[in-house]
Design an enzyme around this catalytic site. Structure first.
Site, short mmCIF file in Angstrom:
data_model
loop_
_atom_site.label_atom_id
_atom_site.label_comp_id
_atom_site.label_asym_id
_atom_site.label_seq_id
_atom_site.Cartn_x
_atom_site.Cartn_y
_atom_site.Cartn_z
N ARG A 1 1.07 -1.13 0.04
CA ARG A 1 -0.14 -0.12 0.15
C ARG A 1 0.87 1.45 0.23
NH1 ARG A 1 -3.55 0.25 5.25
NH2 ARG A 1 -4.27 -1.77 4.11
N HIS B 1 1.74 -1.99 5.66
CA HIS B 1 1.53 -2.24 4.34
C HIS B 1 2.45 -1.68 3.40
CE1 HIS B 1 -2.08 -4.98 4.22
NE2 HIS B 1 -2.43 -4.30 5.51
N ASP C 1 -3.50 -8.43 3.62
CA ASP C 1 -4.81 -8.73 4.00
C ASP C 1 -5.56 -9.63 3.10
OD1 ASP C 1 -4.56 -6.59 6.01
OD2 ASP C 1 -5.45 -5.14 4.41
N GLU D 1 -7.04 -7.78 13.73
CA GLU D 1 -7.52 -8.18 12.62
C GLU D 1 -7.27 -9.47 12.13
OE1 GLU D 1 -6.88 -3.36 11.00
OE2 GLU D 1 -5.70 -4.93 9.97
N HIS E 1 -4.99 -10.05 8.59
CA HIS E 1 -3.99 -9.17 8.24
C HIS E 1 -2.76 -9.83 9.02
CE1 HIS E 1 -1.37 -5.28 8.38
NE2 HIS E 1 -0.89 -5.90 9.40
#
Length: 223
Positions: A92, A137, A144, A202, A205
């Site tokens: 990301r 990320h 994810d 999460e 993740h």
């Protein structure tokens, strides 16, 4: 050909090359583990912001090369059990993280609240750790993901949707059905076995334990 025109073409050519090549140590997952499914949520409107996110120009998955190779091992094991990985987000760019931060500060922008954070006041997203100015990320080794049943091509029920901001997304959440617990367990154990570290809040993740760029946050676009 005029010199000015030649200079323009040369500039555009090298710009294209720069945008097309990944930094050393990064790979497209499709080149290493092509059977892994994908749905890059931040490339479209189906995410907690409700719009495509800055830096996501194409529906392609990029990670550090070491991460992609580890994911291939995970995929090979899951396929034998009748499952496939499905990745929602991988590398990301920092510009995408900046987009999230800007969005989180606009209190009246709650387009996707009912789906992604129905019980949380948006002003608390920073304090609760759902939004931050830096993301693992952006180091290129976090992903994810979920699992898909290869017979039905449907995502397995994990007890909460991807990117759902709430306690039901926490790994330790107990109010799950036996099947939901089993599904999470298969994913967690397989990812850990092949070198990934889960994130307690999460279920989707994971970060490669020996990530190659632990202190570098990249900003090249996804394309």
């Amino acid at each position: 050909m005029k010199a000015k025109t030649l200079t323009t073409i040369t500039f555009l050519f090298f710009t294209f090359i720069t945008w097309s090549q990944l930094p050393k140590g990064f790979s497209y997952i499709r080149d290493i583990a092509p059977s892994i499914q994908r749905e890059l949520r931040y490339c479209n409107h189906n995410n907690f912001v409700g719009t495509p996110i800055d830096g996501y120009f194409d529906d392609v998955l990029i990670t550090s090369t070491l991460t992609a190779k580890a994911l291939k091992k995970v995929q090979n094991e899951l396929v034998k059990k009748g499952y496939s990985l499905k990745i929602f987000d991988a590398y990301r760019p920092q510009q995408a993280v900046n987009h999230f931060v800007r969005w989180a500060r606009v209190m009246n922008d709650t387009l996707m609240k009912s789906e992604y954070y129905p019980k949380i006041n948006k002003r608390h997203l920073f304090k609760l750790g759902y939004i931050a100015s830096k993301s693992g990320h952006s180091r290129g080794s976090s992903v994810d993901l979920t699992m898909v049943d290869l017979k039905t091509n449907e995502e397995l029920d994990m007890g909460s949707p991807f990117d759902f901001f709430g306690k039901s997304s926490h790994i330790a959440f107990e109010k799950l059905t036996p099947q939901q617990k089993k599904n999470r367990s298969i994913l967690q154990k397989t990812m850990v076995k092949h070198g990934f570290r889960p994130y307690k809040n999460e279920w989707w993740h994971f970060t490669l334990r020996n990530e190659p760029f632990p202190k570098t946050f990249f900003n090249f676009p996804i394309k």
